[in-house]
Write a protein that holds these residues in place. Structure first.
Motif, mmCIF file in Angstrom:
data_model
loop_
_atom_site.group_PDB
_atom_site.id
_atom_site.type_symbol
_atom_site.label_atom_id
_atom_site.label_comp_id
_atom_site.label_asym_id
_atom_site.label_seq_id
_atom_site.Cartn_x
_atom_site.Cartn_y
_atom_site.Cartn_z
ATOM 1 N N MET A 29 73.641 30.630 41.259
ATOM 2 C CA MET A 29 73.717 30.663 39.766
ATOM 3 C C MET A 29 75.212 31.575 39.148
ATOM 4 N N PRO A 30 76.042 31.258 38.452
ATOM 5 C CA PRO A 30 76.952 32.024 37.896
ATOM 6 C C PRO A 30 76.559 33.193 37.071
ATOM 7 N N MET A 31 77.259 34.230 37.324
ATOM 8 C CA MET A 31 76.973 35.326 36.681
ATOM 9 C C MET A 31 77.047 35.205 35.013
ATOM 10 N N ALA A 32 77.391 34.248 34.519
ATOM 11 C CA ALA A 32 77.301 34.209 32.922
ATOM 12 C C ALA A 32 75.929 33.641 32.639
ATOM 13 N N HIS A 33 75.052 33.453 33.687
ATOM 14 C CA HIS A 33 73.462 32.883 33.296
ATOM 15 C C HIS A 33 72.735 34.003 33.949
ATOM 16 N N VAL A 34 73.252 34.901 34.518
ATOM 17 C CA VAL A 34 72.303 36.062 35.183
ATOM 18 C C VAL A 34 71.928 37.109 34.092
ATOM 19 N N PHE A 35 70.788 37.841 34.173
ATOM 20 C CA PHE A 35 70.062 38.467 33.149
ATOM 21 C C PHE A 35 71.115 39.725 32.962
#
Length: 173
Positions: A29-35
């Motif tokens: 998962m790309p960091m843009a979608h990480v909490f």
């Protein structure tokens, strides 16, 4: 009182496909979608679909981490009453402030807030799987509101599902 069993079998049809411009099946998962508490931007990913079965009246999206050390996994995003003519959730649709799909209802995730909550597994716990499941439903609306729990939504979704399409990604820290 006679209780009749409900059928909860959901078929997957090869034509019903969930894809994303921002997520790649089986990849990280790309960091843009990480909490955000885990260093990400907490933006819900773009999702699109095609091939919904005949009779689809609405869609529901349920995003789950079955590897969370809770005994029941972790709900990251639950949205239902997505109109049958929809074919995409744009990036950021999980933000309640954007009003991108006014008919859809988003319930509280396991972070305690409605809308999208990105990946944030415990450090050193290895990669977790994040299952984005889109359900084609035989009803226009589920008889629920934004106070429903993910379990109650899941019960109603499975009772009304015609088919399911899944996209799975991984993330660990």
């Amino acid at each position: 009182m006679v209780i009749t069993p409900m059928s909860f079998a959901v078929s997957s049809t090869p034509d019903f496909i969930l894809t994303s411009k921002t997520l790649k099946a089986g990849e990280r998962m790309p960091m843009a979608h990480v909490f955000d508490a885990c260093g990400g931007d907490n933006i819900s990913p773009q999702l699109s679909w095609q091939g919904a079965p005949e009779g689809t009246e609405s869609f529901a999206l349920m995003v789950h981490d079955p590897d969370a050390p809770t005994g029941s996994g972790w709900w990251h995003w639950v949205m239902f009453n997505i109109p049958a003519d929809a074919t995409e959730l744009p990036e950021g649709a999980g933000d309640l402030k954007n009003g991108l799909i006014p008919e859809a209802i988003q319930v509280r995730n396991d972070y305690g807030a409605p809308g999208y909550g990105g990946a944030c597994p415990p450090e050193g716990h290895g990669d977790h799987r994040y299952q984005f499941r889109l359900y084609a439903l035989k009803v226009e609306q589920l008889p629920l509101d934004d106070t429903a729990t993910p379990a109650m939504v899941g019960f109603n979704v499975n009772a009304n599902a015609l088919a399911v399409a899944e996209l799975e990604v991984v993330y660990g820290r």
